[in-house]
Design a protein around this motif. Structure first.
Motif, PDB file in Angstrom:
ATOM      1  N   ALA A  31       0.817  -1.212   0.000  1.00 23.00           N
ATOM      2  CA  ALA A  31       0.000   0.000   0.000  1.00 23.00           C
ATOM      3  C   ALA A  31       0.847   1.256   0.000  1.00 23.00           C
ATOM      4  CB  ALA A  31      -0.936  -0.007   1.209  1.00 23.00           C
ATOM      5  N   ARG A  32       2.017   1.183   0.598  1.00 24.53           N
ATOM      6  CA  ARG A  32       2.895   2.355   0.672  1.00 24.53           C
ATOM      7  C   ARG A  32       3.695   2.555  -0.607  1.00 24.53           C
ATOM      8  NH1 ARG A  32       7.094   3.400   5.559  1.00 24.53           N
ATOM      9  NH2 ARG A  32       5.297   4.497   6.427  1.00 24.53           N
ATOM     10  N   LEU A  33       4.260   1.471  -1.155  1.00 22.15           N
ATOM     11  CA  LEU A  33       5.188   1.578  -2.280  1.00 22.15           C
ATOM     12  C   LEU A  33       4.590   1.149  -3.612  1.00 22.15           C
ATOM     13  CD1 LEU A  33       8.365   0.052  -0.561  1.00 22.15           C
ATOM     14  CD2 LEU A  33       7.727   2.466  -0.715  1.00 22.15           C
ATOM     15  N   GLY A  34       3.410   0.531  -3.606  1.00 22.72           N
ATOM     16  CA  GLY A  34       2.879  -0.074  -4.811  1.00 22.72           C
ATOM     17  C   GLY A  34       3.338  -1.518  -4.905  1.00 22.72           C
ATOM     18  N   VAL A  35       2.516  -2.371  -5.496  1.00 21.61           N
ATOM     19  CA  VAL A  35       2.849  -3.789  -5.609  1.00 21.61           C
ATOM     20  C   VAL A  35       3.603  -3.997  -6.913  1.00 21.61           C
ATOM     21  CG1 VAL A  35       1.941  -6.137  -5.667  1.00 21.61           C
ATOM     22  CG2 VAL A  35       0.799  -4.387  -4.292  1.00 21.61           C
ATOM     23  N   GLN A  36       4.892  -4.150  -6.794  1.00 19.68           N
ATOM     24  CA  GLN A  36       5.782  -4.351  -7.933  1.00 19.68           C
ATOM     25  C   GLN A  36       6.908  -5.271  -7.493  1.00 19.68           C
ATOM     26  OE1 GLN A  36       7.709  -0.522  -8.769  1.00 19.68           O
ATOM     27  NE2 GLN A  36       6.881   0.191  -6.828  1.00 19.68           N
ATOM     28  N   PHE A  37       7.691  -5.759  -8.435  1.00 24.29           N
ATOM     29  CA  PHE A  37       8.669  -6.783  -8.095  1.00 24.29           C
ATOM     30  C   PHE A  37       9.817  -6.249  -7.242  1.00 24.29           C
ATOM     31  CE2 PHE A  37       6.261  -9.300 -10.890  1.00 24.29           C
ATOM     32  CZ  PHE A  37       6.573 -10.625 -10.609  1.00 24.29           C
ATOM     33  N   SER A  38      10.045  -4.940  -7.265  1.00 30.61           N
ATOM     34  CA  SER A  38      11.063  -4.373  -6.374  1.00 30.61           C
ATOM     35  C   SER A  38      10.609  -4.416  -4.918  1.00 30.61           C
ATOM     36  CB  SER A  38      11.369  -2.929  -6.773  1.00 30.61           C
ATOM     37  OG  SER A  38      10.213  -2.112  -6.671  1.00 30.61           O
ATOM     38  N   LEU A  39       9.343  -4.759  -4.666  1.00 30.20           N
ATOM     39  CA  LEU A  39       8.844  -4.835  -3.295  1.00 30.20           C
ATOM     40  C   LEU A  39       9.602  -5.890  -2.496  1.00 30.20           C
ATOM     41  CD1 LEU A  39       6.601  -3.657  -1.452  1.00 30.20           C
ATOM     42  CD2 LEU A  39       5.148  -5.564  -2.161  1.00 30.20           C
TER      43      LEU A  39
END
Length: 297
Positions: A212-220
């Motif tokens: 929710a803070r950073l967006g759901v992407q592979f860098s997560l």
């Protein structure tokens, strides 16, 4: 120039709230390391997988509560499967073998997430507006307060569970001495499976908050790297250490960025925590609350 105490407090509180989320990620490491001695580098991939699964289900029309329940069941099953398929066959292998196994496992999980849900970036809305509260002149993000409250609640729940329940007592016995635990009849595979399932639950909560803070992407999945300085400061085998280490790292990196960042050209928040952890490692390698290992020869 007079020192602005309100601004200092605002920066400090923001750092502490971020630190609680760091602690939540670090606890996933501690749970596995205490019982099996494995530094689970796949925790970041599990975090990504949980967030990506949840947001993909919601985008396909699955109700929020049902998507959460399904993702929870998947993460628990994933944790148990990892224990059975990877950890159990490698029992009593050298630590570097176990570490490399979890490192390879992280890429397998990321690849599975890509095959199942694709590679596009997703926004994750938990229904919390990121609007600051004004508390006695100190502005604090609503989302940061919500995330810190959820993370703190999760940490407290895990602490109570492992301290006062029968499973928790078995967990602590295995963490203290695996051979003694076997001698009194504890079933290590069942305890390991429970701990890995719990790590999957921790990854779910952390994945939703960070997604929710950073967006759901592979860098997560790289959020897991933020847990390493926390573990160095607090100790790899201490839940209390993960909490204290997270708070220290969160506060230090925010204060450093604001008050000394200009002297280094800015952007020191991304690496200051590692410098602090390295300096601390030279002084106390076992961390603030970690157990010192004594080897007899």
């Amino acid at each position: 120039m007079d020192f602005d105490y309100l601004f200092f407090t605002e920066v400090l509180v923001g750092g502490l709230l971020s630190g609680v989320m760091y602690s939540l990620v670090a606890i996933g490491f501690v749970l596995i390391y205490k019982t099996s001695g494995v530094l689970n580098f796949a925790q970041g991939a599990m975090l990504l997988f949980s967030a990506l699964t949840f947001v993909s289900l919601v985008e396909r029309g699955v109700p929020f509560a049902l998507a959460l329940a399904v993702t929870f069941a998947i993460m628990v099953a994933l944790g148990v499967a990892i224990e059975r398929a990877v950890l159990r066959p490698l029992v009593n292998k050298p630590p570097i073998t176990l570490f490399m196994a979890t490192l390879g496992l992280s890429y397998v999980i990321e690849g599975a997430a890509q095959l199942l849900w694709g590679t596009q970036v997703h926004g994750l809305d938990l229904g919390i507006n990121d609007v600051p509260f004004d508390i006695a002149g100190v502005f604090i993000s609503q989302f940061d307060l919500f995330a810190a409250a959820v993370a703190a609640g999760m940490v407290a729940l895990l602490s109570v569970f492992f301290r006062y329940t029968r499973v928790g007592l078995a967990f602590r016995a295995v963490a203290d001495d695996q051979f003694a635990a076997l001698a009194v009849g504890l079933r290590l595979p069942r305890i390991w499976a429970t701990v890995w399932a719990t790590a999957g639950l921790v990854a779910l909560v952390a994945g939703l908050l960070w997604g929710a803070r950073l967006g759901v992407q592979f860098s997560l999945s790289l959020v897991v790297l933020k847990a390493l300085p926390v573990l160095v400061l607090g100790g790899f085998d201490s839940i209390l250490g993960a909490i204290v280490g997270g708070l220290l790292i969160g506060a230090l990196e925010k204060l450093a960025e604001v008050y000394i960042g200009d002297y280094f050209g800015g952007g020191i928040e991304s690496w200051f925590a590692y410098v602090a952890a390295l300096a601390f490692l030279l002084v106390r390698p076992s961390g603030l609350f970690g157990q010192k290992l004594v080897e007899r020869v």
